[in-house]
Design a protein around this motif. Structure first.
Motif, mmCIF file in Angstrom:
data_model
loop_
_atom_site.group_PDB
_atom_site.id
_atom_site.type_symbol
_atom_site.label_atom_id
_atom_site.label_comp_id
_atom_site.label_asym_id
_atom_site.label_seq_id
_atom_site.Cartn_x
_atom_site.Cartn_y
_atom_site.Cartn_z
ATOM 1 N N LYS A 64 0.841 -1.200 0.000
ATOM 2 C CA LYS A 64 0.000 0.000 0.000
ATOM 3 C C LYS A 64 0.875 1.247 0.000
ATOM 4 N N SER A 65 1.866 1.275 0.865
ATOM 5 C CA SER A 65 2.783 2.419 0.942
ATOM 6 C C SER A 65 3.556 2.614 -0.349
ATOM 7 N N GLN A 66 3.998 1.519 -0.961
ATOM 8 C CA GLN A 66 4.723 1.607 -2.235
ATOM 9 C C GLN A 66 3.854 2.251 -3.311
ATOM 10 N N LEU A 67 2.613 1.802 -3.423
ATOM 11 C CA LEU A 67 1.704 2.345 -4.446
ATOM 12 C C LEU A 67 1.374 3.809 -4.155
ATOM 13 N N GLU A 68 1.153 4.125 -2.888
ATOM 14 C CA GLU A 68 0.844 5.515 -2.521
ATOM 15 C C GLU A 68 2.035 6.430 -2.805
ATOM 16 N N SER A 69 3.245 5.925 -2.631
ATOM 17 C CA SER A 69 4.427 6.749 -2.908
ATOM 18 C C SER A 69 4.556 7.059 -4.394
ATOM 19 N N LEU A 70 3.898 6.266 -5.220
ATOM 20 C CA LEU A 70 3.863 6.517 -6.662
ATOM 21 C C LEU A 70 2.682 7.408 -7.056
ATOM 22 N N GLY A 71 1.879 7.787 -6.079
ATOM 23 C CA GLY A 71 0.765 8.700 -6.332
ATOM 24 C C GLY A 71 -0.590 8.039 -6.532
ATOM 25 N N PHE A 72 -0.694 6.736 -6.297
ATOM 26 C CA PHE A 72 -1.969 6.045 -6.465
ATOM 27 C C PHE A 72 -2.767 6.051 -5.174
ATOM 28 N N LEU A 73 -4.083 6.005 -5.325
ATOM 29 C CA LEU A 73 -4.970 5.856 -4.170
ATOM 30 C C LEU A 73 -5.070 4.377 -3.844
ATOM 31 N N VAL A 74 -4.937 4.035 -2.556
ATOM 32 C CA VAL A 74 -5.038 2.651 -2.110
ATOM 33 C C VAL A 74 -5.915 2.631 -0.865
ATOM 34 N N PHE A 75 -6.891 1.734 -0.857
ATOM 35 C CA PHE A 75 -7.845 1.647 0.246
ATOM 36 C C PHE A 75 -7.905 0.237 0.789
ATOM 37 N N CYS A 76 -8.326 0.113 2.037
ATOM 38 C CA CYS A 76 -8.670 -1.171 2.629
ATOM 39 C C CYS A 76 -10.178 -1.126 2.883
ATOM 40 N N LEU A 77 -10.904 -2.016 2.237
ATOM 41 C CA LEU A 77 -12.363 -2.029 2.297
ATOM 42 C C LEU A 77 -12.828 -3.234 3.110
ATOM 43 N N ASP A 78 -13.553 -2.983 4.210
ATOM 44 C CA ASP A 78 -14.044 -4.099 5.010
ATOM 45 C C ASP A 78 -15.539 -4.007 5.323
ATOM 46 N N ALA A 79 -16.248 -3.130 4.608
ATOM 47 C CA ALA A 79 -17.695 -3.006 4.811
ATOM 48 C C ALA A 79 -18.358 -2.505 3.535
ATOM 49 N N LYS A 80 -19.499 -3.090 3.212
ATOM 50 C CA LYS A 80 -20.230 -2.669 2.005
ATOM 51 C C LYS A 80 -20.596 -1.193 2.067
ATOM 52 N N GLU A 81 -20.821 -0.683 3.276
ATOM 53 C CA GLU A 81 -21.225 0.712 3.436
ATOM 54 C C GLU A 81 -20.123 1.692 3.036
ATOM 55 N N GLU A 82 -18.885 1.229 2.942
ATOM 56 C CA GLU A 82 -17.754 2.091 2.581
ATOM 57 C C GLU A 82 -17.491 2.152 1.081
ATOM 58 N N VAL A 83 -18.142 1.296 0.322
ATOM 59 C CA VAL A 83 -17.871 1.188 -1.115
ATOM 60 C C VAL A 83 -18.058 2.524 -1.827
ATOM 61 N N GLU A 84 -19.181 3.153 -1.655
ATOM 62 C CA GLU A 84 -19.480 4.396 -2.370
ATOM 63 C C GLU A 84 -18.509 5.512 -1.986
ATOM 64 N N VAL A 85 -18.128 5.569 -0.713
ATOM 65 C CA VAL A 85 -17.177 6.589 -0.248
ATOM 66 C C VAL A 85 -15.839 6.422 -0.968
ATOM 67 N N MET A 86 -15.377 5.183 -1.082
ATOM 68 C CA MET A 86 -14.102 4.929 -1.760
ATOM 69 C C MET A 86 -14.188 5.223 -3.259
ATOM 70 N N LEU A 87 -15.280 4.837 -3.872
ATOM 71 C CA LEU A 87 -15.442 5.131 -5.297
ATOM 72 C C LEU A 87 -15.543 6.639 -5.537
ATOM 73 N N ASP A 88 -16.208 7.350 -4.627
ATOM 74 C CA ASP A 88 -16.261 8.804 -4.730
ATOM 75 C C ASP A 88 -14.850 9.408 -4.674
ATOM 76 N N ALA A 89 -14.022 8.878 -3.755
ATOM 77 C CA ALA A 89 -12.650 9.386 -3.623
ATOM 78 C C ALA A 89 -11.835 9.138 -4.892
ATOM 79 N N ILE A 90 -12.009 7.973 -5.481
ATOM 80 C CA ILE A 90 -11.302 7.657 -6.733
ATOM 81 C C ILE A 90 -11.777 8.578 -7.838
ATOM 82 N N GLN A 91 -13.076 8.750 -7.931
ATOM 83 C CA GLN A 91 -13.656 9.592 -8.989
ATOM 84 C C GLN A 91 -13.269 11.053 -8.834
ATOM 85 N N ALA A 92 -12.998 11.502 -7.625
ATOM 86 C CA ALA A 92 -12.685 12.902 -7.369
ATOM 87 C C ALA A 92 -11.250 13.273 -7.735
ATOM 88 N N THR A 93 -10.391 12.280 -8.000
ATOM 89 C CA THR A 93 -8.987 12.585 -8.297
ATOM 90 C C THR A 93 -8.809 13.116 -9.695
#
Length: 93
Positions: A64-93
């Motif tokens: 995760k740290s390696q990918l983030e150091s290259l400028g990518f967004l990396v998430f840990c998803l452990d609940a269905k309720e978080e899916v939309e929040v993470m997709l929103d964050a990806i879409q906002a970049t």
């Protein structure tokens, strides 16, 4: 709830946004995130999917740290309720 249910919710939500949530497998390199999410307009993010309450292993945190150091967004998803929040964050970049 199981990890596969969280992963299914992610795939369904990405598809609803006209995107893709590819399974990411990197032979010879352990610890990479489970999914690469590709959304319209060149938006990309990596997601490690876990069963509710589970945490990433040390090697997964390192990747995760390696990918983030290259400028990518990396998430840990452990609940269905978080899916939309993470997709929103990806879409906002």
């Amino acid at each position: 709830m199981r990890e596969r249910e969280v992963e299914a919710a992610l795939r369904k939500a990405a598809k609803k946004r006209k995107g893709l949530a590819f399974k990411f497998v990197s032979p010879g390199l352990s610890g990479v995130p489970d999914r690469i999410v590709l959304l319209p307009h060149g938006k990309i993010g990596f997601i490690e999917v876990k069963a509710p309450g589970k945490k990433m292993r040390i090697l997964q945190e390192k990747r995760k740290s390696q990918l983030e150091s290259l400028g990518f967004l990396v998430f840990c998803l452990d609940a269905k309720e978080e899916v939309e929040v993470m997709l929103d964050a990806i879409q906002a970049t």
